[in-house]
Write a protein that holds these residues in place. Sequence first.
Motif, PDB file in Angstrom:
ATOM      1  N   ALA A  70       0.830  -1.203   0.000  1.00 39.90           N
ATOM      2  CA  ALA A  70       0.000   0.000   0.000  1.00 39.90           C
ATOM      3  C   ALA A  70       0.869   1.260   0.000  1.00 39.90           C
ATOM      4  CB  ALA A  70      -0.950   0.000   1.196  1.00 39.90           C
ATOM      5  N   ALA A  71       1.920   1.249   0.804  1.00 40.84           N
ATOM      6  CA  ALA A  71       2.819   2.402   0.849  1.00 40.84           C
ATOM      7  C   ALA A  71       3.509   2.609  -0.494  1.00 40.84           C
ATOM      8  CB  ALA A  71       3.853   2.224   1.960  1.00 40.84           C
ATOM      9  N   LEU A  72       3.952   1.515  -1.099  1.00 41.70           N
ATOM     10  CA  LEU A  72       4.618   1.612  -2.391  1.00 41.70           C
ATOM     11  C   LEU A  72       3.660   2.087  -3.472  1.00 41.70           C
ATOM     12  CD1 LEU A  72       7.123   1.195  -4.121  1.00 41.70           C
ATOM     13  CD2 LEU A  72       6.370  -1.160  -4.475  1.00 41.70           C
ATOM     14  N   TYR A  73       2.449   1.552  -3.494  1.00 42.42           N
ATOM     15  CA  TYR A  73       1.463   1.957  -4.500  1.00 42.42           C
ATOM     16  C   TYR A  73       1.149   3.448  -4.360  1.00 42.42           C
ATOM     17  CZ  TYR A  73       0.563  -3.109  -4.868  1.00 42.42           C
ATOM     18  OH  TYR A  73       0.672  -4.464  -5.026  1.00 42.42           O
ATOM     19  N   LYS A  74       1.007   3.895  -3.116  1.00 40.44           N
ATOM     20  CA  LYS A  74       0.714   5.305  -2.876  1.00 40.44           C
ATOM     21  C   LYS A  74       1.876   6.182  -3.341  1.00 40.44           C
ATOM     22  CE  LYS A  74      -0.568   8.545   0.757  1.00 40.44           C
ATOM     23  NZ  LYS A  74      -0.811   8.745   2.180  1.00 40.44           N
ATOM     24  N   GLN A  75       3.086   5.759  -3.007  1.00 41.87           N
ATOM     25  CA  GLN A  75       4.272   6.524  -3.409  1.00 41.87           C
ATOM     26  C   GLN A  75       4.367   6.614  -4.930  1.00 41.87           C
ATOM     27  OE1 GLN A  75       7.956   4.555  -2.558  1.00 41.87           O
ATOM     28  NE2 GLN A  75       9.205   6.295  -3.171  1.00 41.87           N
ATOM     29  N   ARG A  76       4.203   5.475  -5.607  1.00 43.85           N
ATOM     30  CA  ARG A  76       4.300   5.460  -7.071  1.00 43.85           C
ATOM     31  C   ARG A  76       3.157   6.267  -7.689  1.00 43.85           C
ATOM     32  NH1 ARG A  76       8.943   5.250  -8.626  1.00 43.85           N
ATOM     33  NH2 ARG A  76       7.866   5.465 -10.597  1.00 43.85           N
ATOM     34  N   ALA A  77       1.988   6.196  -7.095  1.00 46.44           N
ATOM     35  CA  ALA A  77       0.846   6.948  -7.611  1.00 46.44           C
ATOM     36  C   ALA A  77       1.124   8.449  -7.523  1.00 46.44           C
ATOM     37  CB  ALA A  77      -0.416   6.586  -6.836  1.00 46.44           C
TER      38      ALA A  77
END
Length: 116
Positions: A70-77
């Motif tokens: 979730a943290a990675l997806y948010k960062q990439r988003a």
Amino acid sequence: MRNALAALCLSLSFVCGALSGAALAQSRPLDAPRVAGLVGEKYDGFALLRNPGAPADVKSLVDQANQERAALYKQRATTDGAPADAVGRIYAKQIYDAAPAGTWFLQESGQWVQKK
């Protein structure tokens, strides 16, 4: 409209490439529980327990992996200006490709399928 769609697709392809290293490494600890059928992968890029009676350490692995994802997806988003759920869906394809045979996947239709 076509240019905007093309730009989004191009942006998401960069997201896809950027996810492959760190994010896939987060899935490795789940390999054994996935093959055992305790853990499955969902179409949105998150892991889930398939067996509610799974040991606490397996549940903890799933929770930790999902928090990191979730943290990675948010960062990439944020970096790429793409929706986090779109990033997760791209990553779901990478998870499928990298997962060992026997891994269960929950499709958007609600049907479970097992990787051969």
